[in-house]
Design a protein around this motif. Structure first.
Motif, PDB file in Angstrom:
ATOM      1  N   GLU A 145      47.166 -52.273  -0.865  1.00 33.35           N
ATOM      2  CA  GLU A 145      47.489 -51.462  -2.467  1.00 33.35           C
ATOM      3  C   GLU A 145      46.220 -50.414  -2.188  1.00 33.35           C
ATOM      4  O   GLU A 145      46.131 -49.230  -2.714  1.00 33.35           O
ATOM      5  CB  GLU A 145      46.971 -52.254  -3.560  1.00 33.35           C
ATOM      6  CG  GLU A 145      47.650 -51.571  -4.913  1.00 33.35           C
ATOM      7  CD  GLU A 145      47.893 -52.711  -5.441  1.00 33.35           C
ATOM      8  OE1 GLU A 145      47.307 -53.729  -5.644  1.00 33.35           O
ATOM      9  OE2 GLU A 145      48.015 -51.880  -7.018  1.00 33.35           O
ATOM     10  N   GLU A 304      48.412 -40.920 -14.733  1.00 32.13           N
ATOM     11  CA  GLU A 304      46.638 -40.737 -15.804  1.00 32.13           C
ATOM     12  C   GLU A 304      47.169 -41.571 -17.150  1.00 32.13           C
ATOM     13  O   GLU A 304      46.426 -42.690 -16.975  1.00 32.13           O
ATOM     14  CB  GLU A 304      46.697 -39.348 -15.870  1.00 32.13           C
ATOM     15  CG  GLU A 304      44.998 -39.386 -16.917  1.00 32.13           C
ATOM     16  CD  GLU A 304      45.470 -37.671 -16.768  1.00 32.13           C
ATOM     17  OE1 GLU A 304      44.584 -37.605 -18.067  1.00 32.13           O
ATOM     18  OE2 GLU A 304      45.296 -36.507 -16.292  1.00 32.13           O
ATOM     19  N   ASN A 307      47.324 -45.311 -15.232  1.00 34.03           N
ATOM     20  CA  ASN A 307      45.389 -45.940 -15.243  1.00 34.03           C
ATOM     21  C   ASN A 307      44.477 -45.648 -16.534  1.00 34.03           C
ATOM     22  O   ASN A 307      43.975 -46.911 -16.696  1.00 34.03           O
ATOM     23  CB  ASN A 307      45.132 -45.134 -14.563  1.00 34.03           C
ATOM     24  CG  ASN A 307      45.382 -45.455 -12.377  1.00 34.03           C
ATOM     25  OD1 ASN A 307      45.767 -46.433 -12.658  1.00 34.03           O
ATOM     26  ND2 ASN A 307      45.682 -44.587 -11.771  1.00 34.03           N
ATOM     27  N   GLN A 313      46.006 -50.908 -12.776  1.00 31.96           N
ATOM     28  CA  GLN A 313      46.282 -50.272 -11.896  1.00 31.96           C
ATOM     29  C   GLN A 313      47.061 -48.701 -11.244  1.00 31.96           C
ATOM     30  O   GLN A 313      48.259 -50.086 -11.052  1.00 31.96           O
ATOM     31  CB  GLN A 313      45.417 -50.348 -11.398  1.00 31.96           C
ATOM     32  CG  GLN A 313      44.178 -51.518 -11.192  1.00 31.96           C
ATOM     33  CD  GLN A 313      44.215 -52.838 -11.533  1.00 31.96           C
ATOM     34  OE1 GLN A 313      44.753 -53.294 -10.938  1.00 31.96           O
ATOM     35  NE2 GLN A 313      44.480 -53.532 -12.797  1.00 31.96           N
ATOM     36  N   CYS A 314      47.082 -47.688 -11.018  1.00 26.18           N
ATOM     37  CA  CYS A 314      48.281 -47.913 -10.056  1.00 26.18           C
ATOM     38  C   CYS A 314      47.121 -46.820  -9.272  1.00 26.18           C
ATOM     39  O   CYS A 314      46.969 -45.641  -9.540  1.00 26.18           O
ATOM     40  CB  CYS A 314      49.516 -46.494 -11.205  1.00 26.18           C
ATOM     41  SG  CYS A 314      50.199 -45.574 -10.586  1.00 26.18           S
ATOM     42  N   THR A 315      48.162 -46.334  -7.632  1.00 21.49           N
ATOM     43  CA  THR A 315      47.191 -45.779  -6.138  1.00 21.49           C
ATOM     44  C   THR A 315      47.700 -44.434  -6.610  1.00 21.49           C
ATOM     45  O   THR A 315      49.082 -44.272  -8.357  1.00 21.49           O
ATOM     46  CB  THR A 315      47.763 -45.997  -5.948  1.00 21.49           C
ATOM     47  OG1 THR A 315      49.752 -47.430  -5.590  1.00 21.49           O
ATOM     48  CG2 THR A 315      46.980 -47.530  -5.134  1.00 21.49           C
ATOM     49  N   ARG A 316      47.831 -43.113  -6.329  1.00 18.25           N
ATOM     50  CA  ARG A 316      48.556 -42.166  -6.071  1.00 18.25           C
ATOM     51  C   ARG A 316      49.147 -41.465  -5.571  1.00 18.25           C
ATOM     52  O   ARG A 316      48.891 -41.429  -4.152  1.00 18.25           O
ATOM     53  CB  ARG A 316      47.060 -41.346  -6.153  1.00 18.25           C
ATOM     54  CG  ARG A 316      47.021 -39.807  -6.866  1.00 18.25           C
ATOM     55  CD  ARG A 316      45.542 -39.327  -6.569  1.00 18.25           C
ATOM     56  NE  ARG A 316      45.970 -37.952  -6.810  1.00 18.25           N
ATOM     57  CZ  ARG A 316      45.882 -37.393  -8.443  1.00 18.25           C
ATOM     58  NH1 ARG A 316      46.195 -37.785  -9.347  1.00 18.25           N
ATOM     59  NH2 ARG A 316      46.706 -35.403  -8.372  1.00 18.25           N
ATOM     60  N   PRO A 325      52.871 -48.715 -10.112  1.00 15.00           N
ATOM     61  CA  PRO A 325      51.458 -49.525 -10.235  1.00 15.00           C
ATOM     62  C   PRO A 325      51.045 -51.608 -10.804  1.00 15.00           C
ATOM     63  O   PRO A 325      52.768 -52.181 -10.153  1.00 15.00           O
ATOM     64  CB  PRO A 325      51.780 -49.359 -11.831  1.00 15.00           C
ATOM     65  CG  PRO A 325      53.532 -48.984 -12.328  1.00 15.00           C
ATOM     66  CD  PRO A 325      53.260 -48.548 -11.302  1.00 15.00           C
ATOM     67  N   ASN A 326      50.547 -51.574 -10.293  1.00 11.60           N
ATOM     68  CA  ASN A 326      50.513 -53.015 -10.139  1.00 11.60           C
ATOM     69  C   ASN A 326      50.094 -53.611 -11.971  1.00 11.60           C
ATOM     70  O   ASN A 326      49.192 -53.432 -12.447  1.00 11.60           O
ATOM     71  CB  ASN A 326      49.255 -53.665  -9.155  1.00 11.60           C
ATOM     72  CG  ASN A 326      48.581 -55.094  -9.497  1.00 11.60           C
ATOM     73  OD1 ASN A 326      48.800 -55.531  -9.985  1.00 11.60           O
ATOM     74  ND2 ASN A 326      48.304 -54.683  -8.116  1.00 11.60           N
ATOM     75  N   SER A 329      48.216 -58.298 -13.850  1.00 14.12           N
ATOM     76  CA  SER A 329      46.870 -58.494 -14.544  1.00 14.12           C
ATOM     77  C   SER A 329      48.337 -59.645 -16.157  1.00 14.12           C
ATOM     78  O   SER A 329      47.589 -60.028 -16.801  1.00 14.12           O
ATOM     79  CB  SER A 329      46.352 -57.610 -15.696  1.00 14.12           C
ATOM     80  OG  SER A 329      47.344 -57.139 -16.261  1.00 14.12           O
ATOM     81  N   HIS A 364      54.536 -55.328  -8.842  1.00 16.83           N
ATOM     82  CA  HIS A 364      54.384 -54.093  -9.177  1.00 16.83           C
ATOM     83  C   HIS A 364      55.456 -53.978  -9.644  1.00 16.83           C
ATOM     84  O   HIS A 364      56.339 -54.820  -9.677  1.00 16.83           O
ATOM     85  CB  HIS A 364      54.307 -53.354  -7.868  1.00 16.83           C
ATOM     86  CG  HIS A 364      52.880 -53.708  -7.371  1.00 16.83           C
ATOM     87  ND1 HIS A 364      52.655 -54.490  -6.402  1.00 16.83           N
ATOM     88  CD2 HIS A 364      51.894 -53.101  -7.362  1.00 16.83           C
ATOM     89  CE1 HIS A 364      51.797 -54.294  -5.716  1.00 16.83           C
ATOM     90  NE2 HIS A 364      50.941 -54.134  -6.147  1.00 16.83           N
TER      91      HIS A 364
END
Ligand SMILES: Cc1ncc(COP(=O)(O)O)c(C=O)c1O
Length: 394
Positions: A145, A304, A307, A313-316, A325-326, A329, A364
């Motif tokens: 990731e 945006e 995040n 959390q999301c990678t682009r 997105p992860n 949590s 995810h």
């Protein structure tokens, strides 16, 4: 009834449970936000639809050559050359009933019982099931990731076995949107060639690249012509998912083998769709650019907003139309895993997403942003509220 053993090697998609529930809720009139669909929300462009209508009116409704009309094959080869700098011959091209069919027939033509088929994680679920159906064993190359889920030559090398027969690569990726850049892809292709591995490159989303990145294809590298096969599709590029047109570009003997398989299963792709596809490839291309700029705008908005949600959390993504997105949590807060997250999000907040477990990762969810900005805004507001509730419980 006693069914053939090969059927038990494949599974019904995990996403079905969520899909079924979403369908039921919609039928009951629930105001659902659907981020599950893996298809463009745009209609098929008018010129393409008109070509389909003309095909019917002019009685272009009979069998065609099994591998597609010579005109369409020529158009595929020429448009691929124009866009990516490839130089395939018409005899190295065959038209299929969608990209999935192109992949299914290619894997069937190459993979023998007991061969290893390498797939990078997270993966589009059909890769694994198609490989298993053909008798192959799946070997997963896990991407990271932190590297934006990008497949690298190093990861491929680590996952190669003495039995690896094929690598299926997909850039931009469904579900992560990860893009393998041209140089890294060439390193992967060289490794495959040197180890006698066939590299099947799924170019389904190859036109949807962001940040000014120019589309590229391994097909432009003639040094890999004996070991690289391209599976293409018109489904996403031209918003033609229902028309079912895809293609294979690759070595002649492989194309002939795929044609042989096709001759005993589907025969030719629908004649009407073939004329529509010809128009798609040879007519005006502005619709592709319009869709791309709209997807890019939505990508920025979605990433945006995701995040900004505490606990996500999301990678682009560099391409396609998915965010991945992860949401791990939430797992310590009354949610078991990504499937449970998706079910609870659907039941409590009326947002449909696809759990990461359907793509081989556990932390995810997949969000398709092939939907309107209004729906994105509404759905993301609901996800934020859902996460706030989770956090309150934690
Ligand atoms: C990665 C990937 N490859 C191939 C396909 C096949 O698309 P089609 O069969 O509609 O051309 C899809 C469709 O969702 C996809 O996501």
């Amino acid at each position: 009834m006693k069914l053939a053993g090969r059927v038990s090697r494949i599974s019904t998609s995990q996403t079905m449970a969520v899909n079924e529930k979403a369908l039921q809720m919609r039928a009951q009139g629930v105001d659902l936000v659907d981020f599950g669909a893996g298809e463009p929300d745009f209609p098929t462009p008018e010129n393409i639809k008109q070509a389909g209508i003309r095909a019917i009116q002019s009685n272009f409704t009979r069998y065609t050559s099994i591998g597609g009309t010579p005109d369409l094959r020529k158009a595929i080869v020429e448009s691929h050359a124009r866009l990516f700098g490839s130089s395939f011959d018409v005899a190295e091209c065959l038209v299929n009933v969608g990209g999935k069919h192109a992949i299914f027939n290619t894997v069937s033509a190459v993979v023998d019982d007991g061969d290893d088929v390498m797939i990078s994680t997270p993966y589009w679920v059909s890769f694994a099931d198609i490989a298993r159906y053909a008798g192959g064993q799946t070997v997963f190359a896990e991407t990271h990731e932190a590297d934006g889920f990008r497949l690298t030559a190093e990861l491929v090398e680590k996952s190669l076995t003495s039995k690896t027969r094929m690598l299926i690569a997909n850039s931009p990726s469904n579900p992560s949107g990860a893009v393998i850049d041209d140089a890294e892809f060439a390193r992967i292709a060289a490794l495959c060639r040197d180890r006698g591995v066939v590299l099947l490159s799924d170019e389904c989303y190859s036109r949807f690249l962001y940040d000014g990145l120019k589309p590229f294809s391994l097909g432009a590298h003639r040094e890999f012509r004996d070991t690289v096969v391209i599976a293409g599709s018109l489904s996403k590029t031209y918003a033609m998912t229902g028309w079912r047109i895809g293609y294979v570009l690759g070595p002649r003997d492989l194309v002939a083998a795929v044609q042989k398989i096709q001759s005993h299963s589907t025969s030719n792709p629908t004649s009407i769709s073939q004329l529509a596809a010809l128009e798609a490839l040879t007519g005006p291309q502005d619709s592709v650019a319009l869709m791309l700029s709209e997807y890019a705008r939505r990508r920025d908005f979605v990433v945006e907003r995701l995040n900004a949600i505490p606990g996500i959390q999301c990678t682009r993504p560099g391409g396609a139309f998915y965010a991945y997105p992860n949401i791990a949590s939430a797992f310590s807060r009354g949610i078991k895993d990504s499937l449970d997250f998706s079910v609870q999000l659907l039941e409590k907040s009326h947002v449909a997403v696809v759990p990461g477990s359907a793509f081989g990762t556990s932390d995810h969810i997949r969000i398709s942003y092939a939907t309107s900005m209004e729906q994105l805004d509404k759905g993301l507001t609901r996800i934020a509220e859902f996460m706030r509730e989770c956090n309150r419980k934690g």
